[in-house]
Design an enzyme around this catalytic site. Structure first.
Site, PDB file in Angstrom:
ATOM      1  N   MET A  25      -8.638  12.664  -1.475  1.00 57.53           N
ATOM      2  CA  MET A  25      -8.427  13.938  -0.781  1.00 57.53           C
ATOM      3  C   MET A  25      -7.068  13.906  -0.073  1.00 57.53           C
ATOM      4  SD  MET A  25     -12.185  14.754   0.837  1.00 57.53           S
ATOM      5  CE  MET A  25     -11.671  16.306   1.586  1.00 57.53           C
ATOM      6  N   SER A  27      -4.172  14.210  -1.250  1.00 56.01           N
ATOM      7  CA  SER A  27      -3.107  13.516  -1.990  1.00 56.01           C
ATOM      8  C   SER A  27      -2.159  14.482  -2.697  1.00 56.01           C
ATOM      9  CB  SER A  27      -3.725  12.548  -3.004  1.00 56.01           C
ATOM     10  OG  SER A  27      -4.529  13.256  -3.924  1.00 56.01           O
ATOM     11  N   GLU A  96     -10.950  20.777  -8.759  1.00 56.51           N
ATOM     12  CA  GLU A  96     -12.203  20.169  -8.283  1.00 56.51           C
ATOM     13  C   GLU A  96     -13.095  19.776  -9.467  1.00 56.51           C
ATOM     14  OE1 GLU A  96     -12.337  19.409  -5.242  1.00 56.51           O
ATOM     15  OE2 GLU A  96     -11.024  20.818  -4.235  1.00 56.51           O
ATOM     16  N   ALA A  97     -12.486  19.207 -10.482  1.00 55.96           N
ATOM     17  CA  ALA A  97     -13.201  18.912 -11.732  1.00 55.96           C
ATOM     18  C   ALA A  97     -14.307  17.882 -11.550  1.00 55.96           C
ATOM     19  CB  ALA A  97     -12.206  18.443 -12.790  1.00 55.96           C
ATOM     20  N   GLY A 175     -15.996  19.456   2.426  1.00 53.82           N
ATOM     21  CA  GLY A 175     -15.440  19.182   3.745  1.00 53.82           C
ATOM     22  C   GLY A 175     -13.938  19.051   3.749  1.00 53.82           C
TER      23      GLY A 175
HETATM   24  N1  LIG Z   1      -2.958  12.054   5.340  1.00 58.40           N
HETATM   25  C1  LIG Z   1      -2.297  12.944   4.588  1.00 58.40           C
HETATM   26  N2  LIG Z   1      -1.451  12.536   3.626  1.00 58.40           N
HETATM   27  C2  LIG Z   1      -0.763  13.419   2.870  1.00 58.40           C
HETATM   28  N3  LIG Z   1      -0.897  14.769   2.992  1.00 58.40           N
HETATM   29  C3  LIG Z   1      -1.749  15.247   3.917  1.00 58.40           C
HETATM   30  C4  LIG Z   1      -2.479  14.365   4.757  1.00 58.40           C
HETATM   31  N4  LIG Z   1      -3.241  15.132   5.576  1.00 58.40           N
HETATM   32  C5  LIG Z   1      -3.002  16.418   5.266  1.00 58.40           C
HETATM   33  N5  LIG Z   1      -2.100  16.505   4.256  1.00 58.40           N
HETATM   34  C6  LIG Z   1      -1.631  17.766   3.668  1.00 58.40           C
HETATM   35  O1  LIG Z   1      -2.345  17.977   2.467  1.00 58.40           O
HETATM   36  C7  LIG Z   1      -1.452  18.538   1.514  1.00 58.40           C
HETATM   37  C8  LIG Z   1      -2.005  18.328   0.104  1.00 58.40           C
HETATM   38  O2  LIG Z   1      -3.054  19.250  -0.065  1.00 58.40           O
HETATM   39  P1  LIG Z   1      -3.788  19.430  -1.451  1.00 58.40           P
HETATM   40  O3  LIG Z   1      -2.813  19.660  -2.555  1.00 58.40           O
HETATM   41  O4  LIG Z   1      -4.816  20.514  -1.234  1.00 58.40           O
HETATM   42  O5  LIG Z   1      -4.479  17.995  -1.650  1.00 58.40           O
HETATM   43  P2  LIG Z   1      -5.740  17.591  -2.510  1.00 58.40           P
HETATM   44  O6  LIG Z   1      -6.035  18.680  -3.494  1.00 58.40           O
HETATM   45  O7  LIG Z   1      -5.368  16.301  -3.181  1.00 58.40           O
HETATM   46  O8  LIG Z   1      -6.857  17.386  -1.514  1.00 58.40           O
HETATM   47  C9  LIG Z   1      -0.146  17.848   1.810  1.00 58.40           C
HETATM   48  O9  LIG Z   1       0.975  18.581   1.349  1.00 58.40           O
HETATM   49  C10 LIG Z   1      -0.149  17.751   3.330  1.00 58.40           C
HETATM   50  O10 LIG Z   1       0.429  18.885   3.936  1.00 58.40           O
HETATM   51  C1  LIG Z   2     -14.861  12.044  -1.278  1.00 56.78           C
HETATM   52  C2  LIG Z   2     -15.830  13.177  -1.479  1.00 56.78           C
HETATM   53  C3  LIG Z   2     -15.400  14.486  -1.349  1.00 56.78           C
HETATM   54  N1  LIG Z   2     -16.273  15.500  -1.538  1.00 56.78           N
HETATM   55  C4  LIG Z   2     -15.806  16.894  -1.393  1.00 56.78           C
HETATM   56  C5  LIG Z   2     -15.010  17.201  -0.151  1.00 56.78           C
HETATM   57  C6  LIG Z   2     -14.125  18.342  -0.577  1.00 56.78           C
HETATM   58  O1  LIG Z   2     -14.872  19.556  -0.414  1.00 56.78           O
HETATM   59  C7  LIG Z   2     -13.885  18.057  -2.071  1.00 56.78           C
HETATM   60  C8  LIG Z   2     -12.553  17.418  -2.356  1.00 56.78           C
HETATM   61  O2  LIG Z   2     -11.511  18.323  -2.104  1.00 56.78           O
HETATM   62  P1  LIG Z   2      -9.945  17.956  -2.208  1.00 56.78           P
HETATM   63  O3  LIG Z   2      -9.347  19.193  -2.812  1.00 56.78           O
HETATM   64  O4  LIG Z   2      -9.789  16.758  -3.086  1.00 56.78           O
HETATM   65  O5  LIG Z   2      -9.487  17.723  -0.822  1.00 56.78           O
HETATM   66  O6  LIG Z   2     -14.916  17.160  -2.468  1.00 56.78           O
HETATM   67  C9  LIG Z   2     -17.582  15.254  -1.884  1.00 56.78           C
HETATM   68  O7  LIG Z   2     -18.383  16.188  -2.089  1.00 56.78           O
HETATM   69  N2  LIG Z   2     -18.008  13.959  -2.008  1.00 56.78           N
HETATM   70  C10 LIG Z   2     -17.175  12.907  -1.828  1.00 56.78           C
HETATM   71  O8  LIG Z   2     -17.622  11.729  -1.973  1.00 56.78           O
END
Ligand SMILES: Nc1ncnc2c1ncn2[C@@H]1O[C@H](COP(=O)(O)OP(=O)(O)O)[C@@H](O)[C@H]1O
Ligand SMILES: Cc1cn([C@H]2C[C@H](O)[C@@H](COP(=O)(O)O)O2)c(=O)[nH]c1=O
Ligand SMILES: [Zn+2]
Length: 196
Positions: A25, A27, A96-97, A175
């Site tokens: 998450m 990333s 969210e695949a 979350g």
């Molecule tokens: N610990 C963290 N490391 C890197 N980015 C973070 C962190 N916490 C929040 N972010 C934010 O999350 C953004 C990435 O969001 P997103 O593309 O939705 O990630 P993912 O889909 O992998 O969860 C980053 O550009 C940054 O602004």
């Molecule tokens: C690790 C983990 C995550 N989830 C959920 C939490 C978020 O709603 C999504 C991931 O969203 P992101 O775009 O990658 O930030 O997955 C979960 O249900 N179970 C887990 O173990």
């Protein structure tokens, strides 16, 4: 080594391929997915985007990143529905695949075999570090896998896992920062040991 996806000639070529964007998450998976899809739209390609209907965190309809970048999507219940929406399409994006059924692997292969560029983003591991849903199988059959990393909130190194900070044993728990923190391997082990 390609630094940017625009270094790949395949970005605007029409032949079918599967690209996987995975990591913990925060990333940047969704940002990278949106970036690639918006570029495909600039290239006048026909783009269709899907997400699992259960993912209602930020929006019912749109794919939204943690930084509020958005792109319109079609929420669907099961992977089979994707095949119903993809005639006359050049590029398919899936966010969210990890929440989709294992049939997603067949669906992505089918689309790529039809000449469609498929870009899939999802968590590689759940909060316990176990490979999540169809993502490992998709990585195996993908033409290209991009692993992206968040920053470990404890030490500033590259994060490896999404650590769950609330007491809940269910695998699926939607979350954000309230429920999860990205940690490196070392900080994750420490947090689990200390029961934090
Ligand atoms: N610990 C963290 N490391 C890197 N980015 C973070 C962190 N916490 C929040 N972010 C934010 O999350 C953004 C990435 O969001 P997103 O593309 O939705 O990630 P993912 O889909 O992998 O969860 C980053 O550009 C940054 O602004
Ligand atoms: C690790 C983990 C995550 N989830 C959920 C939490 C978020 O709603 C999504 C991931 O969203 P992101 O775009 O990658 O930030 O997955 C979960 O249900 N179970 C887990 O173990
Ligand atoms: Zn760390």
């Amino acid at each position: 080594m390609n630094l940017f996806t625009e270094d790949m000639k395949e970005e605007t070529a029409s032949r079918g391929r599967i690209e996987v964007i995975c990591g913990s998450m925060f990333s940047g998976k969704t940002e990278e997915l949106i970036r690639r899809l918006k570029r495909a739209k600039f290239a006048h390609q026909r783009v269709e985007i899907f997400k699992p209907a259960i993912d209602t965190r930020y929006s019912e309809q749109d794919v939204v990143s943690h930084d509020n970048n958005t792109i319109h999507s079609t929420p669907i219940e099961s992977s089979g529905s994707i095949l119903l929406f993809t005639s006359e399409i050049d590029v398919v994006g899936i966010d969210e695949a990890q929440f989709f059924d294992d049939g997603l692997v067949h669906v992505c292969n089918e689309l790529a075999n039809q000449g469609i560029r498929v870009i899939v983003a999802g968590l590689d591991m759940d909060y316990k570090g176990i490979p999540f849903g169809p993502i490992p199988a998709l990585c195996a059959i993908a033409d290209e896998v991009t692993k992206v990393h968040a920053i470990c909130v404890k030490c500033g190194n590259l994060a490896y896992l999404s650590h769950r900070t609330v007491k809940n044993d269910k695998r699926v728990l939607l979350g954000e920062q309230e429920e999860y923190e990205p940690l490196c391997r070392r900080c994750y082990q420490k947090a689990v040991k200390e029961g934090k």
